[in-house]
Design a protein around this motif. Structure first.
Motif, PDB file in Angstrom:
ATOM      1  N   PRO A   9     -81.299 -42.504  46.761  1.00  0.00           N
ATOM      2  CA  PRO A   9     -80.155 -41.772  46.074  1.00  0.00           C
ATOM      3  C   PRO A   9     -80.562 -41.830  44.431  1.00  0.00           C
ATOM      4  O   PRO A   9     -79.773 -40.814  43.738  1.00  0.00           O
ATOM      5  CB  PRO A   9     -79.124 -42.700  46.275  1.00  0.00           C
ATOM      6  N   ARG A  10     -81.244 -42.676  44.074  1.00  0.00           N
ATOM      7  CA  ARG A  10     -81.408 -42.737  42.576  1.00  0.00           C
ATOM      8  C   ARG A  10     -82.182 -41.388  42.027  1.00  0.00           C
ATOM      9  O   ARG A  10     -82.108 -40.969  40.986  1.00  0.00           O
ATOM     10  CB  ARG A  10     -82.488 -43.958  42.320  1.00  0.00           C
ATOM     11  N   GLN A  11     -83.103 -40.845  43.001  1.00  0.00           N
ATOM     12  CA  GLN A  11     -83.692 -39.679  42.703  1.00  0.00           C
ATOM     13  C   GLN A  11     -82.681 -38.472  42.930  1.00  0.00           C
ATOM     14  O   GLN A  11     -82.956 -37.439  42.453  1.00  0.00           O
ATOM     15  CB  GLN A  11     -85.077 -39.457  43.570  1.00  0.00           C
ATOM     16  N   ALA A  12     -81.815 -38.572  43.924  1.00  0.00           N
ATOM     17  CA  ALA A  12     -81.095 -37.352  44.423  1.00  0.00           C
ATOM     18  C   ALA A  12     -79.998 -37.109  43.362  1.00  0.00           C
ATOM     19  O   ALA A  12     -79.727 -35.719  43.045  1.00  0.00           O
ATOM     20  CB  ALA A  12     -80.201 -37.758  45.637  1.00  0.00           C
ATOM     21  N   GLY A  13     -79.470 -37.848  42.616  1.00  0.00           N
ATOM     22  CA  GLY A  13     -78.637 -37.409  41.476  1.00  0.00           C
ATOM     23  C   GLY A  13     -79.310 -36.668  40.325  1.00  0.00           C
ATOM     24  O   GLY A  13     -78.512 -35.392  40.214  1.00  0.00           O
ATOM     25  N   PRO A  14     -80.461 -37.009  39.935  1.00  0.00           N
ATOM     26  CA  PRO A  14     -81.146 -35.983  38.970  1.00  0.00           C
ATOM     27  C   PRO A  14     -81.567 -34.760  39.458  1.00  0.00           C
ATOM     28  O   PRO A  14     -81.283 -33.642  38.716  1.00  0.00           O
ATOM     29  CB  PRO A  14     -82.393 -36.873  38.514  1.00  0.00           C
ATOM     30  N   LEU A  15     -81.887 -34.581  40.860  1.00  0.00           N
ATOM     31  CA  LEU A  15     -82.201 -33.435  41.366  1.00  0.00           C
ATOM     32  C   LEU A  15     -80.937 -32.490  41.657  1.00  0.00           C
ATOM     33  O   LEU A  15     -81.012 -31.413  41.237  1.00  0.00           O
ATOM     34  CB  LEU A  15     -82.785 -33.463  42.767  1.00  0.00           C
ATOM     35  N   LYS A  16     -79.906 -33.155  41.624  1.00  0.00           N
ATOM     36  CA  LYS A  16     -78.556 -32.494  41.946  1.00  0.00           C
ATOM     37  C   LYS A  16     -78.186 -31.845  40.518  1.00  0.00           C
ATOM     38  O   LYS A  16     -77.732 -30.590  40.310  1.00  0.00           O
ATOM     39  CB  LYS A  16     -77.340 -33.360  42.363  1.00  0.00           C
ATOM     40  N   PHE A  17     -78.318 -32.581  39.608  1.00  0.00           N
ATOM     41  CA  PHE A  17     -78.105 -32.240  38.058  1.00  0.00           C
ATOM     42  C   PHE A  17     -78.891 -30.973  37.687  1.00  0.00           C
ATOM     43  O   PHE A  17     -78.291 -30.296  37.205  1.00  0.00           O
ATOM     44  CB  PHE A  17     -78.157 -33.292  37.205  1.00  0.00           C
ATOM     45  N   GLU A  18     -80.118 -31.229  37.977  1.00  0.00           N
ATOM     46  CA  GLU A  18     -80.986 -30.011  37.702  1.00  0.00           C
ATOM     47  C   GLU A  18     -80.653 -28.710  38.449  1.00  0.00           C
ATOM     48  O   GLU A  18     -80.494 -27.696  37.792  1.00  0.00           O
ATOM     49  CB  GLU A  18     -82.437 -30.422  38.089  1.00  0.00           C
ATOM     50  N   ILE A  19     -80.138 -28.662  39.601  1.00  0.00           N
ATOM     51  CA  ILE A  19     -79.448 -27.576  40.259  1.00  0.00           C
ATOM     52  C   ILE A  19     -78.497 -27.011  39.504  1.00  0.00           C
ATOM     53  O   ILE A  19     -78.160 -25.770  39.180  1.00  0.00           O
ATOM     54  CB  ILE A  19     -79.194 -27.875  41.734  1.00  0.00           C
TER      55      ILE A  19
END
Length: 256
Positions: A9-19
């Motif tokens: 989940p720590r990586q999922a947040g930044p990826l969603k924000f990039e989208i």
């Protein structure tokens, strides 16, 4: 993308924000405006009685119009650079890994031309049906004055749309979606609906046509993993539409 989400989940947040950032600066923003524009039009008068204008003059003075047109095209491509940067930084994917390169010009051009022919006929058919049913506005897609630079600018505009939409809707969105472990069918459906939504300002016909095109393009990308044939197909669709309208549209009554 083996270890991109190794931290969960720590990586999922930044990826969603990039989208969110990429879409909010580009096609997601266009989708919101398109939906509002559609609601405005459909509550004002029957869609069949309205006209949607594209590629409009940005100044009454030719050289300033050209300058504005080129600036508009250039700045519209900034989200593409941002998307490529995010893919490289967060996923370790360069343009070559998503097929946004010139390694296979002959094969890419052949696939692009084939998709152009298939989708072009379908697009014309849906437009005609939509106009006949009063569900689609008339399209006036090339409204620049007849300057020496009109056709080159229309071709650059077609290239802008092709690169922006295919790199973002396919290469970027699918790469981030896979990293987030979103099912391929959900990625394909979401991308297709988003593609249709930012064309909704033209009416139901273009919404359906572009959603179908998005589904077909998405399937091709999932199957072969190269975005360049789809960029070529999209460029040909827009180039023929824009330049063809500019050269012969008024003579044969297209857009009326």
């Amino acid at each position: 993308m083996q270890s991109n989400l190794a931290d969960g989940p720590r990586q999922a947040g930044p990826l969603k924000f990039e989208i969110f950032l990429v879409l909010a600066l580009s096609l997601g923003q266009s989708a919101v405006y398109s939906i509002v524009s559609f609601l405005d039009k459909v509550t004002r008068a029957p869609l069949g009685e309205q006209t949607t204008s594209m590629n409009n003059p940005l100044s009454a003075r030719p050289w300033f119009d050209l300058t504005y047109q080129l600036l508009d095209i250039a700045f519209a491509l900034v989200p593409v650079a941002l998307a490529l940067y995010f893919m490289a930084r967060s996923l370790g994917l360069g343009p070559r890994q998503v097929g946004f390169d010139l390694r296979r010009p002959g094969r890419d051009a052949a696939w692009g031309a084939g998709l152009f022919l298939a989708m072009g006929l379908g697009t014309l058919g849906l437009y005609a049906v939509g106009r006949a049913l009063g569900l689609t506005t008339a399209l006036s897609v090339a409204n620049l004055e007849g300057y020496w630079w009109t056709v080159p600018v229309l071709l650059l505009s077609a290239a802008r749309h092709a690169v922006l939409e295919e790199v973002l809707m396919l290469a970027f969105l699918f790469a981030h979606g896979r990293a987030l472990k979103i099912a391929p069918w959900a990625l394909l459906l979401g991308s297709a609906l988003l593609r249709g939504s930012y064309h909704l300002y033209q009416g139901f016909g273009p919404f359906i046509g572009n959603a179908v095109m998005g589904a077909v393009f998405g399937w091709v990308y999932l199957r072969w993993g190269r975005v360049m044939p789809l960029v070529i197909a999209h460029f040909l669709l827009d180039a023929v539409g824009f330049v063809g309208f500019a050269l012969i549209g008024p003579a044969i009554g297209i857009g009326g």
